[in-house]
Write a protein that holds these residues in place. Structure first.
Motif, mmCIF file in Angstrom:
data_model
loop_
_atom_site.group_PDB
_atom_site.id
_atom_site.type_symbol
_atom_site.label_atom_id
_atom_site.label_comp_id
_atom_site.label_asym_id
_atom_site.label_seq_id
_atom_site.Cartn_x
_atom_site.Cartn_y
_atom_site.Cartn_z
ATOM 1 N N GLN A 292 10.832 5.038 7.986
ATOM 2 C CA GLN A 292 10.530 5.430 6.601
ATOM 3 C C GLN A 292 9.689 4.362 5.894
ATOM 4 O O GLN A 292 8.759 4.694 5.136
ATOM 5 N N ALA A 293 10.002 3.095 6.125
ATOM 6 C CA ALA A 293 9.232 2.006 5.517
ATOM 7 C C ALA A 293 7.790 2.041 6.013
ATOM 8 O O ALA A 293 6.843 1.859 5.226
ATOM 9 N N ARG A 294 7.605 2.282 7.300
ATOM 10 C CA ARG A 294 6.249 2.382 7.861
ATOM 11 C C ARG A 294 5.492 3.557 7.231
ATOM 12 O O ARG A 294 4.315 3.439 6.900
ATOM 13 N N ALA A 295 6.186 4.686 7.080
ATOM 14 C CA ALA A 295 5.547 5.867 6.490
ATOM 15 C C ALA A 295 5.157 5.590 5.038
ATOM 16 O O ALA A 295 4.054 5.962 4.590
ATOM 17 N N GLN A 296 6.033 4.948 4.302
ATOM 18 C CA GLN A 296 5.750 4.630 2.899
ATOM 19 C C GLN A 296 4.585 3.635 2.797
ATOM 20 O O GLN A 296 3.708 3.772 1.944
ATOM 21 N N ALA A 297 4.575 2.647 3.690
ATOM 22 C CA ALA A 297 3.484 1.668 3.693
ATOM 23 C C ALA A 297 2.157 2.359 4.021
ATOM 24 O O ALA A 297 1.127 2.069 3.387
ATOM 25 N N ALA A 298 2.166 3.258 4.976
ATOM 26 C CA ALA A 298 0.945 3.982 5.344
ATOM 27 C C ALA A 298 0.460 4.828 4.173
ATOM 28 O O ALA A 298 -0.750 4.900 3.896
ATOM 29 N N LYS A 299 1.397 5.465 3.480
ATOM 30 C CA LYS A 299 1.061 6.296 2.315
ATOM 31 C C LYS A 299 0.399 5.445 1.218
ATOM 32 O O LYS A 299 -0.517 5.904 0.530
ATOM 33 N N GLN A 300 0.869 4.215 1.065
ATOM 34 C CA GLN A 300 0.346 3.324 0.026
ATOM 35 C C GLN A 300 -0.843 2.498 0.510
ATOM 36 O O GLN A 300 -1.425 1.733 -0.256
#
Length: 176
Positions: free
Chosen positions: A115-123
């Motif tokens: 989830q952290a990776r997905a959020q970082a990619a989104k940002q």
């Protein structure tokens, strides 16, 4: 002399036999005095109930002896799983008390990292360790490689443990 596997199978059989005998006792425990005793030819209901209760007690004692012998074996037999040696009792306790919660926690850690990776990619930011972090980065405080190794290790331990317990139960004899 029985193997642990045979003892465990006998425990199941004994438990079923106890339940059947208890049901039989309940069936013949009381009746209307005007009715003929259906067990008269075998000594009567009173004698039947006495014999069955004695049999239930004897079966219960055998069950206790088997379970105790298995516990003694489990306390004294060592198993080495994934390079770690514990008594069978310790391995059983670990499996019952800790393995599921450890496995679930490791899964939660992996999901949180994803989830952290997905959020970082989104940002549009990067995910890094604390030593390499720059303002705006996502810091993950655990090595993903180490986490993957731990997840694999717990699966390996559980699989190896099941196999070794089965083999030990099939080959280790208990005295009653």
């Amino acid at each position: 002399m029985l193997t642990i596997t045979e003892g465990l199978a006998e425990v199941k059989t004994i438990t079923a036999r106890i339940l059947k005998r208890q049901e039989a006792v309940l069936r013949y425990l009381a009746r209307d005095a005007r009715l003929r005793d259906p067990l008269e030819a075998e000594g009567g209901s009173v004698e039947f109930v006495r014999r069955e209760r004695q049999a239930v007690g004897d079966l219960g004692e055998r069950l206790v002896r088997i379970r105790t012998a298995i516990q003694v074996a489990n306390q004294t037999v060592d198993l080495t799983v994934a390079g770690k040696t514990r008594t069978v009792a310790e391995w059983l306790n670990w499996r019952r008390e800790l393995s599921a919660t450890q496995k679930a926690f490791l899964g939660q850690l992996a999901n949180t990292m994803t989830q952290a990776r997905a959020q970082a990619a989104k940002q549009g930011t990067r995910v890094t360790g604390e030593a390499d972090a720059k303002p705006g980065d996502f810091i993950i405080a655990l090595s993903e490689t180490e986490l993957a190794r731990e997840i694999e290790e717990i699966e390996t331990i559980l699989g190896e443990l099941d196999g070794k317990l089965s083999l030990m139960n099939a080959t280790h004899s208990i005295d009653l």
